[in-house]
Design an enzyme around this catalytic site. Structure first.
Site, mmCIF file in Angstrom:
data_model
loop_
_atom_site.group_PDB
_atom_site.id
_atom_site.type_symbol
_atom_site.label_atom_id
_atom_site.label_comp_id
_atom_site.label_asym_id
_atom_site.label_seq_id
_atom_site.Cartn_x
_atom_site.Cartn_y
_atom_site.Cartn_z
ATOM 1 N N GLU A 139 3.371 4.583 6.274
ATOM 2 C CA GLU A 139 2.157 3.795 6.055
ATOM 3 C C GLU A 139 1.204 4.510 5.098
ATOM 4 O O GLU A 139 1.175 5.736 5.037
ATOM 5 C CB GLU A 139 1.442 3.576 7.401
ATOM 6 C CG GLU A 139 1.634 2.183 7.969
ATOM 7 C CD GLU A 139 0.875 1.101 7.208
ATOM 8 O OE1 GLU A 139 0.711 1.194 5.977
ATOM 9 O OE2 GLU A 139 0.446 0.141 7.866
ATOM 10 N N ASP A 140 0.427 3.722 4.383
ATOM 11 C CA ASP A 140 -0.589 4.309 3.513
ATOM 12 C C ASP A 140 -1.756 4.817 4.356
ATOM 13 O O ASP A 140 -2.234 5.927 4.183
ATOM 14 C CB ASP A 140 -1.077 3.298 2.466
ATOM 15 C CG ASP A 140 -1.457 1.938 3.068
ATOM 16 O OD1 ASP A 140 -1.302 1.760 4.293
ATOM 17 O OD2 ASP A 140 -1.904 1.066 2.312
ATOM 18 N N GLY A 185 0.772 -1.239 0.000
ATOM 19 C CA GLY A 185 0.000 0.000 0.000
ATOM 20 C C GLY A 185 0.801 1.286 0.000
ATOM 21 O O GLY A 185 0.362 2.290 -0.562
ATOM 22 N N ARG A 234 -4.778 -0.082 -6.991
ATOM 23 C CA ARG A 234 -3.615 0.616 -6.438
ATOM 24 C C ARG A 234 -3.077 1.664 -7.396
ATOM 25 O O ARG A 234 -2.473 2.649 -6.996
ATOM 26 C CB ARG A 234 -2.480 -0.370 -6.130
ATOM 27 C CG ARG A 234 -2.793 -1.378 -5.041
ATOM 28 C CD ARG A 234 -1.497 -2.075 -4.613
ATOM 29 N NE ARG A 234 -1.728 -3.298 -3.867
ATOM 30 C CZ ARG A 234 -1.975 -3.349 -2.551
ATOM 31 N NH1 ARG A 234 -2.016 -2.229 -1.859
ATOM 32 N NH2 ARG A 234 -2.166 -4.492 -1.955
ATOM 33 N N PHE A 241 -14.376 2.682 3.509
ATOM 34 C CA PHE A 241 -13.378 1.933 2.751
ATOM 35 C C PHE A 241 -12.968 2.718 1.509
ATOM 36 O O PHE A 241 -13.799 3.210 0.751
ATOM 37 C CB PHE A 241 -13.907 0.561 2.333
ATOM 38 C CG PHE A 241 -12.862 -0.290 1.678
ATOM 39 C CD1 PHE A 241 -11.851 -0.874 2.423
ATOM 40 C CD2 PHE A 241 -12.864 -0.469 0.304
ATOM 41 C CE1 PHE A 241 -10.857 -1.633 1.816
ATOM 42 C CE2 PHE A 241 -11.880 -1.237 -0.310
ATOM 43 C CZ PHE A 241 -10.879 -1.815 0.453
ATOM 44 N N ASP A 295 -5.851 2.453 10.195
ATOM 45 C CA ASP A 295 -7.275 2.193 10.375
ATOM 46 C C ASP A 295 -7.508 1.762 11.826
ATOM 47 O O ASP A 295 -7.721 2.613 12.699
ATOM 48 C CB ASP A 295 -7.682 1.108 9.363
ATOM 49 C CG ASP A 295 -9.162 0.787 9.388
ATOM 50 O OD1 ASP A 295 -9.855 1.269 10.301
ATOM 51 O OD2 ASP A 295 -9.629 0.058 8.497
ATOM 52 N N ASP A 314 -5.752 -0.732 -2.105
ATOM 53 C CA ASP A 314 -6.396 -1.705 -2.990
ATOM 54 C C ASP A 314 -7.726 -2.227 -2.462
ATOM 55 O O ASP A 314 -8.043 -2.106 -1.284
ATOM 56 C CB ASP A 314 -5.482 -2.927 -3.134
ATOM 57 C CG ASP A 314 -5.415 -3.724 -1.831
ATOM 58 O OD1 ASP A 314 -5.084 -3.123 -0.790
ATOM 59 O OD2 ASP A 314 -5.734 -4.928 -1.835
ATOM 60 N N LYS A 357 -7.889 7.179 9.624
ATOM 61 C CA LYS A 357 -9.331 7.089 9.891
ATOM 62 C C LYS A 357 -9.483 7.268 11.400
ATOM 63 O O LYS A 357 -9.250 6.320 12.151
ATOM 64 C CB LYS A 357 -9.870 5.708 9.482
ATOM 65 C CG LYS A 357 -9.906 5.446 7.990
ATOM 66 C CD LYS A 357 -10.523 4.076 7.748
ATOM 67 C CE LYS A 357 -10.489 3.678 6.294
ATOM 68 N NZ LYS A 357 -10.949 2.301 6.083
HETATM 69 P P1 IMP Z 1 -4.968 -1.345 10.391
HETATM 70 O O1 IMP Z 1 -4.035 -2.422 10.837
HETATM 71 O O2 IMP Z 1 -6.402 -1.680 10.684
HETATM 72 O O3 IMP Z 1 -4.598 0.031 10.859
HETATM 73 O O4 IMP Z 1 -4.970 -1.345 8.846
HETATM 74 C C1 IMP Z 1 -3.852 -1.038 8.160
HETATM 75 C C2 IMP Z 1 -3.781 -1.634 6.795
HETATM 76 O O5 IMP Z 1 -5.027 -2.082 6.299
HETATM 77 C C3 IMP Z 1 -3.339 -0.548 5.886
HETATM 78 O O6 IMP Z 1 -1.929 -0.549 5.798
HETATM 79 C C4 IMP Z 1 -3.981 -0.888 4.595
HETATM 80 O O7 IMP Z 1 -3.112 -1.698 3.835
HETATM 81 C C5 IMP Z 1 -5.216 -1.648 4.962
HETATM 82 N N1 IMP Z 1 -6.402 -0.750 4.924
HETATM 83 C C6 IMP Z 1 -6.994 -0.119 5.955
HETATM 84 N N2 IMP Z 1 -8.050 0.612 5.570
HETATM 85 C C7 IMP Z 1 -8.129 0.440 4.232
HETATM 86 C C8 IMP Z 1 -9.024 0.957 3.227
HETATM 87 O O8 IMP Z 1 -9.965 1.725 3.471
HETATM 88 N N3 IMP Z 1 -8.785 0.564 1.944
HETATM 89 C C9 IMP Z 1 -7.754 -0.264 1.613
HETATM 90 N N4 IMP Z 1 -6.908 -0.761 2.512
HETATM 91 C C10 IMP Z 1 -7.081 -0.415 3.822
HETATM 92 MG MG MG Z 2 -0.636 -0.915 4.324
#
Ligand code: IMP
Ligand code: MG
Length: 261
Positions: free
Chosen positions: A181-182, A127, A247, A234, A185, A241, A213
């Site tokens: 990081e992208d 990402g 992407r 999302f 979440d 992706d 977020k």
């Molecule tokens: P976390 O561990 O829940 O913070 O999520 C992190 C990873 O989940 C990110 O690095 C993304 O690769 C993926 N991710 C989280 N939200 C989204 C989204 O809305 N669209 C696509 N990928 C996401």
């Molecule tokens: Mg990621």
């Protein structure tokens, strides 16, 4: 045989006589032909000129239409893209992403410029590829790229368990690491990464994320650099992706409400 040939020459002569008779009106005919050609070429010239002008007008209309169409798409009906079974609409255009990255890079530069060490930019695959590239272009101090790959998402939801599917591509012992990081979440990925980095002997870790977020982030984690905050929906594009596609989209798109989840 002779008779035949005299007949032949006779007929040729007849023909010649006819020709000499008609040659009297040649001047008149030439004049007619000349006038005809003149008027013909005059009109074809006019038609050609008209067509040229018409073509130019069409071209102009086409470019006006294209401009109107892009305005219409952007402001009236957001541009929509279809990925597998879902439809997405524009949330953040590339221009805004660029500006946000400019700002975040400025902050990182202010904190790191003049440093004597070589900080590590940790690109979290896949990402963060686009974000890391855009960010790195703007950094004014020496830094090194290291990558790792983590996975937690399936479809449009986080599974909650983060797996490291590819280890760090270089030794980071004693180094300062900026996690790039992208999106943050739930924060699970960052928590897991921090553990991994501490385990590998990083001297300090910082977090730089393109997107955040805020509603979803319930973990008590400190994020040092955040480019853009978004609602808890999302999204895809600019590295992010939906089941590995989308992407490559230049802008960031959000799941279209009508579609549900
Ligand atoms: P976390 O561990 O829940 O913070 O999520 C992190 C990873 O989940 C990110 O690095 C993304 O690769 C993926 N991710 C989280 N939200 C989204 C989204 O809305 N669209 C696509 N990928 C996401
Ligand atoms: Mg990621």
């Amino acid at each position: 045989g002779q008779h035949d040939s005299s007949l032949l020459t006779g007929s040729v002569r007849d023909k010649y006589r006819i020709n000499t008779q008609t040659s009297a009106c040649h001047g008149h005919r030439d004049m007619q032909n000349f006038l005809f050609l003149k008027t013909f070429s005059f009109f074809t010239g006019k038609v050609k000129e008209f067509l040229r002008k018409f073509k130019r007008l069409l071209k102009m209309l086409r470019s006006i239409l294209l401009i109107l169409q892009s305005c219409y798409k952007r402001f009236v009906f957001m541009e929509r893209v279809r990925l597998f079974d879902k439809t997405f609409k524009t949330l953040i255009p590339y221009g805004e992403i660029e500006k946000a990255i400019d700002k975040v890079a400025e902050k990182i530069n202010a904190d790191f410029s003049g440093c004597t060490d070589i900080p590590v930019l940790l690109c979290v695959l896949n990402g963060s590829i686009l974000f890391t590239a855009e960010l790195m272009k703007r950094l004014t101090f020496n830094c090194e790229i290291v990558s790792t790959k983590l996975s937690s998402y399936s479809g449009t939801t986080s599974t909650g368990n983060v797996r490291q599917v590819m280890g760090l591509t270089a030794d980071i012992t004693g180094r300062r690491v900026i996690i790039v990081e992208d999106i943050v979440d739930s924060g699970n990925t960052i928590v897991e990464l921090r553990k991994i980095l501490a385990d590998k002997g990083a001297s300090e870790t910082y977090v730089c994320t393109m997107l955040l977020k805020p509603d979803a982030c319930r973990k008590d984690i400190t994020l040092d650099y955040v480019a853009i905050e978004i609602p808890n929906d999302f999204i895809v594009g600019f590295g992010l992706d939906y089941n590995e596609i989308g992407r490559n989209l230049k802008d960031i798109y959000v799941l279209d409400g009508e579609d549900g989840r």
